[in-house]
Design a protein around this motif. Structure first.
Motif, PDB file in Angstrom:
ATOM      1  N   THR A 117       0.918  -1.126   0.042  1.00  0.00           N
ATOM      2  CA  THR A 117       0.010  -0.092   0.035  1.00  0.00           C
ATOM      3  C   THR A 117       0.708   1.134   0.044  1.00  0.00           C
ATOM      4  O   THR A 117       2.250   1.242  -0.309  1.00  0.00           O
ATOM      5  CB  THR A 117      -1.026  -0.104   1.119  1.00  0.00           C
ATOM      6  N   ASP A 118       0.272   2.493   0.264  1.00  0.00           N
ATOM      7  CA  ASP A 118       1.045   3.868   0.371  1.00  0.00           C
ATOM      8  C   ASP A 118       0.510   4.579   1.438  1.00  0.00           C
ATOM      9  O   ASP A 118      -0.315   4.038   2.206  1.00  0.00           O
ATOM     10  CB  ASP A 118       0.662   4.504  -0.967  1.00  0.00           C
ATOM     11  N   PRO A 119       1.299   5.593   1.686  1.00  0.00           N
ATOM     12  CA  PRO A 119       0.892   6.215   3.017  1.00  0.00           C
ATOM     13  C   PRO A 119      -0.562   6.609   3.077  1.00  0.00           C
ATOM     14  O   PRO A 119      -1.062   7.308   4.256  1.00  0.00           O
ATOM     15  CB  PRO A 119       1.799   7.646   2.808  1.00  0.00           C
ATOM     16  N   GLY A 120      -1.494   6.799   2.002  1.00  0.00           N
ATOM     17  CA  GLY A 120      -2.754   7.072   2.091  1.00  0.00           C
ATOM     18  C   GLY A 120      -3.690   6.136   2.877  1.00  0.00           C
ATOM     19  O   GLY A 120      -4.958   6.396   3.004  1.00  0.00           O
ATOM     20  N   MET A 121      -3.059   4.807   3.049  1.00  0.00           N
ATOM     21  CA  MET A 121      -3.743   3.775   3.735  1.00  0.00           C
ATOM     22  C   MET A 121      -4.325   4.317   5.064  1.00  0.00           C
ATOM     23  O   MET A 121      -3.599   4.712   6.006  1.00  0.00           O
ATOM     24  CB  MET A 121      -3.395   2.523   3.754  1.00  0.00           C
TER      25      MET A 121
END
Length: 386
Positions: A117-121
């Motif tokens: 995933t990425d930091p937006g999760m």
């Protein structure tokens, strides 16, 4: 304020123990058996004008959301084909909902799961994934052209190389992601009898294609309305920074059935937040970015269509994972998401390339974009086992 009479609330209470048993929730021997048979809810006034409304398919009643369906299906089919060996690792890119579904599938079928995933999760989703036994890998830098999705997919390729027996469902391009939603379409037919318009969000393209194609086989005149987010490339807009999760894309998923859509609506983040919160206040059933965007468009469809027409909207999940974003005042103030009540009707463009849209906009010309070939399509992850 009008109140519902207590007598009408109690009308559904069984009058005998036998009826009470018949009306009870279904029993399930496994958590996977809880997936499917989700309810539909009438969404009417005051969210919609008096005498108008639409039916919402509440996929948040699945354990993890709508993508429980496709996670279980893709994993099960891959095992039957021998692409996924017993006990082998499952590796996939996700913004959250498919990760929860894969964690469920991993438990149901006995596979370790790694999600990228990425930091937006949202932190609660990452915490849930770890609680369900999944490894969570977070990329820290977006790809120069393909954004966070492409960066995640490249990390998936690295993990597949590190785990020779691992398998990736590749939700963006795997046709099994589409086939998984046939039961949902059949549920809608059984529940509503007739559907004139389907309003559905578009991300990987899986549930929009899977539901829409089956429904159109029942209802040839079905109007299919796709809901995207501003700064998404799916329907021919340029890529940009996207706050909303779960719909939209910075790559071109091959599962998107462009020929299926009669029109597309792009919705901005403040408009989706307004709709999600308005749903919560007026109908109690609500959800996050995708639900808000879909509800906003379905509300307009219901208002502008003949009263006898029946509109179905798919709500992919519930509100719980969005308590720190859509329903958090501090987060919404920081991102300037509050105080933006949408207009009564969308802007309209005649071609997806006519203008860069920054607010709710409608287009009745839907064509397949012709992007240059990028790494997004060249990783070859679909059904990959390394």
């Amino acid at each position: 304020m009008n109140h519902t009479p207590l007598s009408s609330v109690l009308d559904s209470v069984p009058s005998s123990p036998a009826q009470l048993l018949a009306a009870s929730a279904r029993a399930a021997a496994t958590p996977a058996a809880l997936v499917g048979d989700t309810p539909v809810l009438w969404v009417g006034e005051p969210f919609t004008p008096a005498g108008r409304g639409f039916w919402a398919k509440l996929e948040g009643h699945n354990p993890g959301g709508i993508k429980d369906r496709t996670a279980l299906y893709m994993v099960g089919v891959a095992r039957e084909r021998g692409a996924l060996r017993p006990g082998a690792r499952i590796v996939e890119s996700t913004s959250g909902t498919l990760g929860l579904g894969l964690a469920l599938a991993g438990i149901a079928f006995g596979h370790p799961v790694s999600v990228v995933t990425d930091p937006g999760m949202e932190a609660p989703v990452a915490g849930l994934l770890r609680a369900y036994g999944a490894e969570v890998h977070t990329v820290t830098t977006p790809h120069a052209e393909g954004g966070w999705q492409q960066a995640r997919r490249e990390r998936v390729a690295d993990l597949l190389a590190a785990h020779p027996d691992a398998w990736c469902p590749d939700q963006y391009h795997n046709p099994d992601n589409v086939a998984a939603y046939q039961p949902l379409a059949h549920e809608l037919v059984a529940q509503l009898g007739r559907i004139d318009t389907l309003v559905v969000s578009v991300g990987t393209g899986g549930h929009s294609a899977g539901i829409g194609r089956v429904l159109r086989s029942f209802f040839p005149a079905l109007r299919v309305v796709g809901v995207d987010t501003c700064a998404s490339t799916i329907f021919g807009q340029p890529a940009g920074t996207r706050l909303m999760r779960g719909l939209g894309s910075s790559i071109y998923p091959r599962n998107v059935a462009y020929d299926l859509f009669d029109e597309v609506h792009w919705v901005a983040a403040p408009e989706a937040v307004w709709a999600a919160r308005a749903l919560a206040r007026t109908r109690y059933a609500t959800g996050g970015w995708s639900v808000g965007a879909v509800a906003l468009v379905a509300r307009w469809i219901a208002r502008t269509s003949p009263a006898e027409e029946r509109t179905a909207a798919v709500f992919p999940d519930g509100p719980h994972r969005y308590l720190s974003t859509v329903f958090d005042d501090g987060y919404c103030h920081a991102h300037h998401l509050l105080g933006h009540e949408p207009p009564d009707a969308p802007d309209e463009i005649t071609d997806p390339g006519q203008a860069v849209v920054t607010r709710w906009t409608r287009c009745r010309t839907v064509t397949t974009p012709q992007p240059a070939t990028t790494g997004a399509d060249s990783l070859g992850l679909a059904g990959a086992a390394r």
